[in-house]
Design a protein around this motif. Sequence first.
Motif, PDB file in Angstrom:
ATOM      1  N   HIS A   1     -11.560  -3.525   1.030  1.00  0.00           N
ATOM      2  CA  HIS A   1     -10.131  -3.777   0.883  1.00  0.00           C
ATOM      3  C   HIS A   1      -9.711  -4.977   1.744  1.00  0.00           C
ATOM      4  O   HIS A   1     -10.264  -5.238   2.813  1.00  0.00           O
TER       5      HIS A   1
ATOM      6  N   ASP B   1       0.829  -1.206   0.000  1.00  0.00           N
ATOM      7  CA  ASP B   1       0.000   0.000   0.000  1.00  0.00           C
ATOM      8  C   ASP B   1       0.863   1.256   0.000  1.00  0.00           C
ATOM      9  O   ASP B   1       0.515   2.260  -0.632  1.00  0.00           O
TER      10      ASP B   1
ATOM     11  N   VAL C   1      -7.414  -2.022  -6.530  1.00  0.00           N
ATOM     12  CA  VAL C   1      -7.141  -2.325  -5.121  1.00  0.00           C
ATOM     13  C   VAL C   1      -6.649  -3.760  -4.973  1.00  0.00           C
ATOM     14  O   VAL C   1      -5.693  -4.047  -4.237  1.00  0.00           O
TER      15      VAL C   1
ATOM     16  N   VAL D   1      -9.449  -8.561  -3.166  1.00  0.00           N
ATOM     17  CA  VAL D   1     -10.491  -7.608  -2.830  1.00  0.00           C
ATOM     18  C   VAL D   1     -11.795  -8.382  -2.623  1.00  0.00           C
ATOM     19  O   VAL D   1     -12.003  -9.451  -3.199  1.00  0.00           O
TER      20      VAL D   1
END
Length: 504
Positions: free
Chosen positions: A160, A26, A133, A140
């Motif tokens: 998420h 991330d 994502v 996801v």
Amino acid sequence: MPLPTGDIAWPPPYLAPALDAMHTWDTWWSGDPDRLEQLYGGSTGGGPDPKRLQYAGGVVGRIARWWWGTPTAPGERRTKLHVPIAGDLCGGSADLLFSEPPKFVVDDKDTQDRLDQLTDDGLLATLQTAAEVGAALGGVYLRPVYDTDIADRPWIDAVHADRAVPEFRWGRLAAVTFWRIVGEEDGQVWRHLERHESGVILHGLYQGTGDSLGRPVPLEDNPATAPFAADVNEDGAIPTGYDGLDVAYIPNQSSRRWRSKSRLQDLGRSDLDGVEPLMDALDETYSSWMRDIRLGKGRIIVPNAYLQSNGPGRGASWNPDQEAYAGLDMLARADASSQLTAVQFAIRVQEHRDTAEDLVNQILRSAGYSGQTFGIGGDVAVTATEVNARERRSMTTRGRKVLRWRPALAHVIEALLAVDQAVFGTGVTPQRPSVEFEDSVQEDPLSLANTADVLRRAQAASTDTLVRMAHPEWDDTQVTAEVQRIQQENGTAVPDPMQTGALP
């Protein structure tokens, strides 16, 4: 399994390796240099001495020895440059999957009409976001949601992977608990847990600390969870109207680092997994390139007498962008040109460009993509066949991801129809649709027309074949109708003599 009733560590400790990896991915995906320095220990913002950390052993020392872990010298400005290639990778993955909306087809006409209404309501944007994502975090979740105060229909929501506690059985999602922080005050943390099981959703509010779930408290105690208090039954559950689990999990790719951990092996793998050192080296290369440009600025060394003084007791300052910056204590001469020295360092453009291009190609190859997918190699007009040939690695990766997305989308769309029928009373019959992904590379219409013209003149293909070639998305009914129209316009529609009636 119900919601927790006692004070336990949260998130569960067995998820720590996965959550740490997701945090790293991330950080790269965010493209924030401040977060990268904080992650790798290159920031001096009140933490341990980064120079000392670089000599440490274990994980801390290994991370601090990354280029982003190199501290900025005191008094110097930060000159580290970040190339957001992680965001390009994840965004490119989403574009490959959902550059065109997928088609959902069911047998019942009324259900199909309602499904078209539901899927036209921003579903493509949700799927594009979810795909990006998932490419970043390794997976996801998709779930149907509704709110009668803001919409007259349900829709699909993406959750998420780092905000869920999943439970897998034989490689498939059996239950999942989503969680979010809804309040923080004086060291106390309020968390909302939403557990999805077959047919129901359990809601719970907990008051704890940063690393502890704490005790359950009434849903009415927090504005974020108060609306659920009137809907849950005596068990704290809300029926979904769907017999099975209403959540689908889409792993990005098969996991490598957690294959031996039974509770983590089904989480999936990020597109950034394993290429972090290459992205670190790419940032170092571009920063070195920019350093050459800064040092290569033309400057002139002149005597101090030629420079303006800052005044007694005011010291001296150095501006790296000023053209005449180095003063020497020497006597001024009548011939000033003999005392002026020009300094111009070479800028190693080609060396840096070759290194950067090689690193980018290696990053893309390791992530499973071709350079042409991201514009490397020029934008020369080519046919769809040539595009597929040049981007074969990207198309292969896309095909692997489609295999995971297709059944998950079919499952969550069926759950969406069931929720729509149970909550809004549409009366349609929930069905599991067939999911068709559009080709991400479309053939040029002029190229198709030229190919069809050559085949027709060579009498190498029938009208039916040519229509199917020009319109691969059409079904048999549409193709047959188009062939008949073409034959009527050309006057080639000859009736079957066996169908003209009896001979005289």
